[in-house]
Design a protein around this motif. Structure first.
Motif, mmCIF file in Angstrom:
data_model
loop_
_atom_site.group_PDB
_atom_site.id
_atom_site.type_symbol
_atom_site.label_atom_id
_atom_site.label_comp_id
_atom_site.label_asym_id
_atom_site.label_seq_id
_atom_site.Cartn_x
_atom_site.Cartn_y
_atom_site.Cartn_z
ATOM 1 N N UNK A 190 1.185 -1.466 0.130
ATOM 2 C CA UNK A 190 -0.138 -0.066 -0.219
ATOM 3 C C UNK A 190 1.418 1.405 0.377
ATOM 4 N N UNK A 191 1.946 1.666 0.963
ATOM 5 C CA UNK A 191 2.522 2.711 1.440
ATOM 6 C C UNK A 191 3.390 2.626 -0.580
ATOM 7 N N UNK A 192 3.811 1.775 -1.245
ATOM 8 C CA UNK A 192 4.360 1.728 -3.062
ATOM 9 C C UNK A 192 3.613 2.152 -3.221
ATOM 10 N N UNK A 193 2.201 1.818 -3.125
ATOM 11 C CA UNK A 193 0.852 2.516 -4.177
ATOM 12 C C UNK A 193 0.858 4.093 -3.644
ATOM 13 N N UNK A 194 0.582 4.131 -2.564
ATOM 14 C CA UNK A 194 0.614 5.520 -2.016
ATOM 15 C C UNK A 194 2.188 6.447 -3.062
#
Length: 140
Positions: free
Chosen positions: A60-64
């Motif tokens: 999720x951090x990667x996508x953010x």
């Protein structure tokens, strides 16, 4: 990058990894991912395992980050710190990542993990990503 584009990217980048989480929301500075848990994600008692939560947090951090950088596969995790706050028991787990700061070399995200529909998070993480440099030495 839209949620559909993010899911297409993840499917192509991580071929053969079995059941995957899916991106459900991509907006500037925020990404939400959802995972339908199965037996491979559980500990005795039906708890969603710590490694499962950490993987979802990292994704999720990667996508953010990509809501700012666009498709940038060489953005990499440089730190992930997670606090497990309460048991994570349920069928569907959700990670909500928000960019707190993005600079030339690093991005820092705040991520809450909860069972879908729960009021309180089961875990909370802070994730730092290193951003790749362009050939001229500037961040991508």
């Amino acid at each position: 990058m839209t949620a559909d584009e993010a899911n297409t990217f993840l499917s192509a980048a991580f071929v053969g990894t079995g059941r995957r989480s899916e991106v459900t929301l991509m907006e500037e500075g925020r990404a939400v991912m959802r995972l339908v848990a199965d037996a491979t994600h559980l500990r005795p008692g039906g708890y969603i395992s710590g490694p499962t939560q950490m993987s979802l947090v990292d994704s999720a951090a990667y996508m953010a980050v990509m809501t700012y950088t666009g498709h940038e596969p060489m953005t990499v995790t440089s730190n992930l710190s997670i606090n497990f706050l309460r048991p994570c028991i349920g069928d569907v787990v959700v990670a909500d990542a928000r960019v707190m700061k993005i600079g030339q070399a690093l991005a820092v995200m705040d991520v809450d993990v909860r069972i879908e529909g729960a009021d309180k998070p089961a875990s909370h993480a802070v994730v730092t990503y290193a951003l790749p440099r362009k050939p001229d030495g500037r961040a991508a």
